[in-house]
Structure formats: C-alpha cells, structure tokens
Design a protein around this motif. Structure first.
Motif, PDB file in Angstrom:
ATOM      1  N   ASN A 130     -13.214  -2.251  33.823  1.00  0.00           N
ATOM      2  CA  ASN A 130     -14.013  -3.386  33.368  1.00  0.00           C
ATOM      3  C   ASN A 130     -14.558  -4.150  34.576  1.00  0.00           C
ATOM      4  OD1 ASN A 130     -13.325  -2.828  30.673  1.00  0.00           O
ATOM      5  ND2 ASN A 130     -11.448  -4.033  30.825  1.00  0.00           N
ATOM      6  N   THR A 131     -15.775  -4.645  34.455  1.00  0.00           N
ATOM      7  CA  THR A 131     -16.402  -5.410  35.536  1.00  0.00           C
ATOM      8  C   THR A 131     -16.961  -6.722  34.995  1.00  0.00           C
ATOM      9  OG1 THR A 131     -18.539  -4.317  35.192  1.00  0.00           O
ATOM     10  CG2 THR A 131     -17.028  -3.301  36.772  1.00  0.00           C
ATOM     11  N   ASP A 132     -17.126  -7.681  35.915  1.00  0.00           N
ATOM     12  CA  ASP A 132     -17.759  -8.935  35.512  1.00  0.00           C
ATOM     13  C   ASP A 132     -19.266  -8.831  35.716  1.00  0.00           C
ATOM     14  OD1 ASP A 132     -18.212  -9.195  38.244  1.00  0.00           O
ATOM     15  OD2 ASP A 132     -16.630 -10.687  38.549  1.00  0.00           O
ATOM     16  N   ASP A 133     -19.970  -9.935  35.533  1.00  0.00           N
ATOM     17  CA  ASP A 133     -21.431  -9.933  35.632  1.00  0.00           C
ATOM     18  C   ASP A 133     -21.922  -9.569  37.027  1.00  0.00           C
ATOM     19  OD1 ASP A 133     -21.555 -10.644  32.994  1.00  0.00           O
ATOM     20  OD2 ASP A 133     -21.776 -12.798  33.387  1.00  0.00           O
ATOM     21  N   ASN A 134     -21.065  -9.747  38.034  1.00  0.00           N
ATOM     22  CA  ASN A 134     -21.444  -9.426  39.410  1.00  0.00           C
ATOM     23  C   ASN A 134     -21.034  -8.015  39.830  1.00  0.00           C
ATOM     24  OD1 ASN A 134     -22.511 -12.065  39.868  1.00  0.00           O
ATOM     25  ND2 ASN A 134     -20.411 -12.826  40.145  1.00  0.00           N
ATOM     26  N   GLY A 135     -20.485  -7.254  38.876  1.00  0.00           N
ATOM     27  CA  GLY A 135     -20.082  -5.894  39.185  1.00  0.00           C
ATOM     28  C   GLY A 135     -18.696  -5.771  39.779  1.00  0.00           C
ATOM     29  N   LYS A 136     -17.973  -6.897  39.886  1.00  0.00           N
ATOM     30  CA  LYS A 136     -16.623  -6.870  40.450  1.00  0.00           C
ATOM     31  C   LYS A 136     -15.648  -6.361  39.398  1.00  0.00           C
ATOM     32  CE  LYS A 136     -13.146  -9.803  42.665  1.00  0.00           C
ATOM     33  NZ  LYS A 136     -12.803 -11.192  43.078  1.00  0.00           N
ATOM     34  N   ILE A 137     -14.746  -5.461  39.812  1.00  0.00           N
ATOM     35  CA  ILE A 137     -13.791  -4.867  38.874  1.00  0.00           C
ATOM     36  C   ILE A 137     -12.704  -5.882  38.538  1.00  0.00           C
ATOM     37  CG2 ILE A 137     -12.075  -3.035  38.561  1.00  0.00           C
ATOM     38  CD1 ILE A 137     -13.864  -1.307  40.386  1.00  0.00           C
ATOM     39  N   THR A 138     -12.502  -6.108  37.248  1.00  0.00           N
ATOM     40  CA  THR A 138     -11.561  -7.131  36.787  1.00  0.00           C
ATOM     41  C   THR A 138     -10.353  -6.546  36.060  1.00  0.00           C
ATOM     42  OG1 THR A 138     -12.826  -7.355  34.728  1.00  0.00           O
ATOM     43  CG2 THR A 138     -13.390  -8.841  36.554  1.00  0.00           C
ATOM     44  N   GLY A 139     -10.432  -5.297  35.646  1.00  0.00           N
ATOM     45  CA  GLY A 139      -9.323  -4.700  34.911  1.00  0.00           C
ATOM     46  C   GLY A 139      -9.636  -3.271  34.537  1.00  0.00           C
ATOM     47  N   LEU A 140      -8.722  -2.658  33.810  1.00  0.00           N
ATOM     48  CA  LEU A 140      -8.969  -1.305  33.323  1.00  0.00           C
ATOM     49  C   LEU A 140      -8.310  -1.145  31.961  1.00  0.00           C
ATOM     50  CD1 LEU A 140      -6.212   0.650  33.472  1.00  0.00           C
ATOM     51  CD2 LEU A 140      -6.747   0.638  35.903  1.00  0.00           C
ATOM     52  N   VAL A 141      -8.787  -0.132  31.228  1.00  0.00           N
ATOM     53  CA  VAL A 141      -8.208   0.231  29.930  1.00  0.00           C
ATOM     54  C   VAL A 141      -7.777   1.690  30.007  1.00  0.00           C
ATOM     55  CG1 VAL A 141      -8.575   0.437  27.451  1.00  0.00           C
ATOM     56  CG2 VAL A 141      -9.698  -1.405  28.730  1.00  0.00           C
ATOM     57  N   PHE A 142      -6.491   1.935  29.761  1.00  0.00           N
ATOM     58  CA  PHE A 142      -5.959   3.296  29.719  1.00  0.00           C
ATOM     59  C   PHE A 142      -5.875   3.723  28.261  1.00  0.00           C
ATOM     60  CE2 PHE A 142      -2.350   6.086  28.914  1.00  0.00           C
ATOM     61  CZ  PHE A 142      -2.557   7.116  29.813  1.00  0.00           C
ATOM     62  N   GLU A 143      -6.383   4.922  27.945  1.00  0.00           N
ATOM     63  CA  GLU A 143      -6.355   5.421  26.572  1.00  0.00           C
ATOM     64  C   GLU A 143      -5.810   6.840  26.537  1.00  0.00           C
ATOM     65  OE1 GLU A 143      -9.886   4.542  24.058  1.00  0.00           O
ATOM     66  OE2 GLU A 143     -10.714   3.643  25.882  1.00  0.00           O
ATOM     67  N   GLN A 144      -4.829   7.072  25.686  1.00  0.00           N
ATOM     68  CA  GLN A 144      -4.308   8.405  25.414  1.00  0.00           C
ATOM     69  C   GLN A 144      -3.920   8.467  23.947  1.00  0.00           C
ATOM     70  OE1 GLN A 144      -0.661   9.579  27.343  1.00  0.00           O
ATOM     71  NE2 GLN A 144      -1.110  11.751  27.127  1.00  0.00           N
TER      72      GLN A 144
END
Length: 681
Positions: free
Chosen positions: A561-575
């Motif tokens: 996940n990124t904010d409006d400036n393209g900075k990475i703020t988190g991630l989502v793991f899916e299985q």
C-alpha cells in the motif's frame, strides 16, 4: 530564460517517453481475442503499462465490446455506456465512477498522439465480461456473458480448473457429483513431471488426514458389534499411556484427549527412522504431559488417531491395514485404495512443492510410514466416490451409527481460520445458512493435499486429490460449488514476473506489523526481494506490478500500500482465505557477516535450556554453526561478532554469554522483540 529552459527540458523528456511508449506498444505484439476471435488493430496497438496492465485504444471498446463511448475534451473524461452500466474515467486518474459509485483500479487512462487508451481488464470486467491472460502468447482472452451462457456446467468446471493449472500450479484430480450422478471427473497436471505421466481420476494420491474418516469408521464398526465402548478408557488397551485412565475412546475420536500432537516432533527427523513400528510412534507421545485435562478443550491431534488405529488392532486381532482392507475397502470394491504399507510398491503420484517452480519431495516417506491411523491411506477420486456413496447406505454400519458419526460430538472454539461448528467422529461439521449441512475433512502431507466434502442437504460431493504440498483447496472447492449453483466466478490471473531495478526493490524493505509481536519482514539481497512471516523461513517474492508480488513456492501474494506521494505505508498478505493487513513500522534490520575464526564455533556446541519452552541444541557441521529449538528444524546462524549471531533464514538472533575465563555459560535468544535466557546444560 530559466523558465523557458525548463519547458524545453520537460518537452524533451515527454517526447522521449512518448517514443519509448510507442516503440514498446509496437514491439509487445499484444493479441486480443473476444469469444475466440482475434481482434485486428490496424494502427493504434494495445500495450502493457508499468503496472503490468493492458491498455487499449478507446475505439476498440466502441467497435468490439458494443459500448457507446463519449469523449469530453474539456475535462479529459471518457464516458462508456453499455446496457445498464455507465463508466466515467478521467485521464491520469486511477478512479472511475461506475453507476454513481466510485471505484479504484491499479492503472489509469492515458493519451498518446490524440489517441485515448483505457485499461482493458477493468472495462471488460465492469461490463460483466470474463478476462484471462495467456502470458506465453501475450494474449488477452475476453469472454462475453452470451458466450459464457452457452457453456455447460462441465465446461465451466474444466475452464476454471484449466486456468488453475496454468496460473496457480494446480495438479491433481477432481470429482464433482450431485444426487448420485458424477457431473465432472478429470485429472490435471502430471503425476510425474519428469516422465510426463498425466494425472487421471485413477491416479493414486496420499490423502493425509482424510484417513481419519476410515479410522473412525473402523472404531464405530467395532462399537456397533459390541467389541468396544466409546467410554472405554485408553488404559484398557494401552496401560502405559499418560493419564490413560482419564482418556476415553470418545476423547480420541473428537480431539479432546489433551495428548500432544506427535507430528510436531517429526520436524526434528532429517531421515526416516529405521524403526517405523506402531510402538515407535506411540513412544513419541504416550509419556508426554497432557496439554489440557481430557474433555475440557478441543485441539486437533494426530496422536489420538494413531492410538485409535492401535485400538483397532488390539480389538480386532489383525493389523490396521488388514482390518481396513477386509472390512471397508473390499466390501466397497475400493481396489485402488490402501495404506502406505499396502500400496508403497505401486505407482502413485510423485509429490511436489511449489506453484510455478516445482520441486519433487521425497521426505513424505517419513510421514507416510509413521502416520498410521492419522493419515497413511493412498486412494483415488474414483475410489473415494465409492466411499462417499456407501455413506448414504447401511453397507458399513447402521443408520443410527452413521448419525453419530455425522452429528456434532464436540463444539469447536470460534476462530477466524475456519467456519466449522463442530467435530463428529472423523469429520468436521458446518451448518451453512445457504448450503445447509456440510461434513468434510481435508488432508495434507509435505507434498500432497486432498479434500472430501459432502453437502448433505443438497447431496453434493466434491473430492479433490493433489500431488501439491500445502495447496489451499478451500477456495477451489468454493468456486466449484459456485459453478454448480450457477453463480458467477473468477478465473485466476496469470503470474507474469516483471523486472524492477534493485534500487526500487529496496524501497519495499521494512518491518510490517500485523499485531503486536507479529511482524512480516521484507528484505532485499542481490536484486531479489524476500518476505518472512513469524516463525517461518524467508521466501522469495516476485513483482507482478509495481505493488503486487507473488510467491512461486506457495499460492500467496503480497500487495504493498502507498500514500498519495507514493511512499509505502503497509502491505497485505493473502493466502487462500487468510488476509493479513499490516502497517510499516520500521526499517528491515541490516546485518553484516563478521570474518571470525571458525574454530571458535566448537566452544558453543552443546545444549541450552529455556525454562518451560525447550532446549536449543547448537552444533557444527562443515564449518557452519547451527541452532535447533526442540520440535523445530536446525537452522544456520551467522556471526556478527565472536559472540553475536543471527539466523540466516529467520528474523532472530543469538548472543552467547561468555565468562571472563572464556567459559560459555548460556545464550540469549532474541526474536520479535522478546528475549529468552537459556542456560548451558
């Protein structure tokens, strides 16, 4: 002067990017098919953008998808209308308004040389068309609702499973039946990839814990004949089981015995033990302290079903293998089914790990040799269907006994990991508000996965056997049910790796927190990105787009996940049905390997006890230092200094405690912000 120079510079950059874009579009040679027919693009060609999404000229939407398209040059918006669907797109914006509702997608419309390009998948799927991608031929395959309506149920099953084989590494056999009629029965992938032997409905697979259904049936046959009672104490059959006077056969059947799960100890075995007898397996757990008082909790235990298999032998006077053969397999003409010891000389599917990159696994021999009543049966989907049909009759036991098997005998604790309401005798039980009563059981070994589900109220049976380790079959089964019920379903997207510069990959590294103490760590090494979940080894992940990454060893993905400036703020793991949403909380730890004398390793060799947890065994092999905690595999540790070490494959550290005279007194294990003191013994 300065402003003019800036404008000229921007113009050069833009022109350069347009030339690259045009060349890329021409060279990519993207093919688009609608209902099997190739679409011609005489001038403006579709292309794949930096997000790995296919964009196509807007004229294609109007001429080939039957939609009305309007362009508003003033506010640079595109309006697309077809039947009851209205889509409004804006150039350079990754949001669209669909029937008044704002939706976000992962790319954006663009303009080049007065041509408007729009995202093909988003538009097509919004217009209720099906989209698939063939990475080998660079072909977008669009199927209209009209064409899909012409497909039979069997063709839908095959269409979905073929896409699963191609895009998700599915391999195995699938049988779907309703009201006593087999609707679909087919194999996918190979039983032996090296020799190109295909899987079929008669291919033999290890079925893991589906074995428990047969063990429970054997017990209930003996119960029905009055040869045992469900309230019998285990000590009646095996006197030296810890607290055997308080554990009953019913406790074993329902996973409420409190026995430790002996398969947790198998991780310590690097090769099959010479002694694989039932007595050896019982010895792994019968003296271990109970984890709870019998009958007070529910916790899945393979040990209980090994013990049930032993009781079958004691009561019947024949081996577990022989009992099943004479009392279940032969009466039902399940001629291709047997225990590992009965079928080990026959040709059965080779087990493999991986999704897009496969590795044959031979270590399952350890599991199958000592699984006994917990999971050592091999079978085929055709034979398992004979078993399913017999459970509709009184061929094996009376109806009253079947009712006991399929009734909830023990309610299960609530969990986000499953939807079961309880456990019967060898079966999980769910009361689904839409589908009614479902009785089922899955099975997993290192390199095989299986599922057998009976939708009791609708008389639907789904049987899946695979030679794929740790394959999540729940979503596969759910999709098969959706197809059978006439519901819509989605085809899996293909996994096509794109290239990202190593410097770009480093931007994704960091610590991502799910809950306190549960972190996913992303690291980069030599242009490769790795993901590591707590307690697991790190695994490579590969970019599908700028934000989506996939695994090749398991069917799982990570989306950043990124904010409006393209900075990475988190991630989502899916299985499968597991979704972990995290927040980036810090940088990934940077460790450098120190150059120290390897002879120092020898003084660290020994056992270190962590009170109430276990023993860490430190050993040296081929000038490498290893640490192994009780119940886990040994892992290499690398030096940061003469006393500080870090694990090569997990996020943890070990600091050795050394006295002034050089004597090693203990160690400190550091993991997930916690510290564990261990004394050398």
């Amino acid at each position: 002067m300065f402003k003019k120079a800036t404008c000229i510079l921007l113009t050069i950059i833009l022109i350069t990017s347009f030339v690259t874009f045009q060349a890329t579009a021409q060279e990519q040679n993207i093919v688009v098919k609608i209902d099997g027919e190739v679409v011609e693009f005489p001038d403006a060609k579709p292309f794949i953008d930096e997000q790995s999404r296919t964009l196509c000229p807007i004229r294609f939407i109007a001429e080939n998808l039957g939609a009305e398209v309007l362009w508003n040059n003033e506010d640079k918006t595109v309006s697309i209308k077809k039947d009851d669907t209205d889509i409004l797109l804006k150039i350079g914006d990754n949001t669209a308004v669909v029937n008044g509702v704002e939706k976000t997608f992962d790319t954006y419309p663009q303009i080049f040389e007065d041509r408007t390009y729009v995202p093909l998948r988003f538009i097509s799927e919004t217009l209720e068309m099906d989209v698939d991608w063939d990475g080998e031929t660079k072909t977008v395959i669009i199927t209209t609702p009209e064409k899909l309506a012409e497909l039979s149920t069997e063709e839908h099953f095959d269409r979905y499973l073929t896409a699963m084989e191609k895009n998700k590494g599915f391999r195995g056999a699938v049988l779907v039946a309703k009201e006593g009629e087999i609707l679909f029965n087919k194999g996918y992938g190979y039983a032996n990839y090296e020799e190109k032997i295909k899987n079929t409905p008669d291919t033999l697979f290890a079925i893991g814990s589906i074995t428990k259904q047969f063990t429970a049936m054997a017990i209930m046959q003996l119960y029905e004949k009055g040869l045992l009672d469900l309230e019998d104490a285990v000590s009646k059959y095996l006197p030296d089981v810890i607290e055997g006077d308080n554990i009953t056969i019913r406790h074993l059947l329902t996973h409420t015995s409190g026995l430790v799960n002996y398969t947790d100890f198998l991780l310590e075995m690097v090769e099959a033990p010479e002694d694989t007898s039932i007595d050896f397996v019982l010895g792994l757990f019968k003296d271990e302290p109970l984890i709870f008082e019998p009958g007070t909790q529910w916790q899945y235990s393979n040990s209980g079903y090994v013990l049930l298999g032993y009781i079958v032998e004691k009561v019947s006077g024949v081996s577990y293998d022989e009992y099943l053969k004479e009392n279940i397999f032969k009466p039902l003409e399940m001629n291709n089914t047997g225990t590992y010891y009965d079928k080990m000389e026959e040709d059965y599917a080779i087990g493999y790990m991986g999704i897009t990159e496969l590795t044959p696994v031979h270590e399952d021999e350890i599991v199958l040799k000592i699984a006994y009543g917990a999971g050592n049966i091999l079978s085929t989907v055709n034979d398992l269907y004979k078993w399913d049909r017999a459970l509709q009759t009184e061929k094996l036991v009376k109806k009253e006994t079947l009712d006991m098997i399929f009734d909830i005998q023990e309610k299960m604790p609530e969990s986000d990991m499953y939807t079961f309401d309880g456990y019967g005798f060898g079966w999980f039980i769910e009361n689904n508000p839409e589908l009614g009563k479902i009785v089922s059981h899955g099975g997993n070994t290192l390199s095989y996965s299986a599922q057998l589900s009976k939708y009791v109220d609708k008389d639907i049976t789904i049987i899946i056997t695979t030679n794929a380790g740790s394959y999540v079959l729940g979503p596969v089964e759910e999709t098969l049910v959706d197809i059978l019920m006439g519901n819509s379903y989605e085809l899996p997207e293909s996994l096509v790796e794109i290239e990202l510069d190593a410097e770009v990959l480093k931007e994704y590294t960091g610590i991502y927190e799910y809950t306190k103490g549960f972190n996913i760590v992303i690291t980069e090494s030599e242009g490769q990105l790795y993901a590591q979940l707590p307690g697991q080894v790190k695994a490579e992940i590969y970019p599908k787009s700028q934000t989506e990454f996939f695994y090749k060893v398991i069917d799982a993905k990570i989306t950043f996940n990124t904010d409006d400036n393209g900075k990475i703020t988190g991630l989502v793991f899916e299985q499968g049905n597991t979704i972990l949403e995290t927040t980036r909380v810090g940088d990934a730890p940077q460790r450098e390997i120190a150059d120290i004398d390897k002879e120092i390793y020898e003084k660290y060799v020994g056992e270190y006890e962590i009170e109430n947890i276990g023993i860490i065994t430190v050993s040296v092999e081929d000038e490498k230092l290893y640490a192994r905690l009780t119940g886990q595999v040994k892992l290499e540790i690398l030096p940061m200094s003469e006393t500080e070490f870090f694990y090569k494959d997990i996020q943890a550290e070990i600091d050795f405690v050394v006295a002034n005279d050089g004597t090693v007194k203990g160690l400190v294990l550091k993991q997930e912000g916690l510290m564990f003191m261990a004394k050398k013994i």
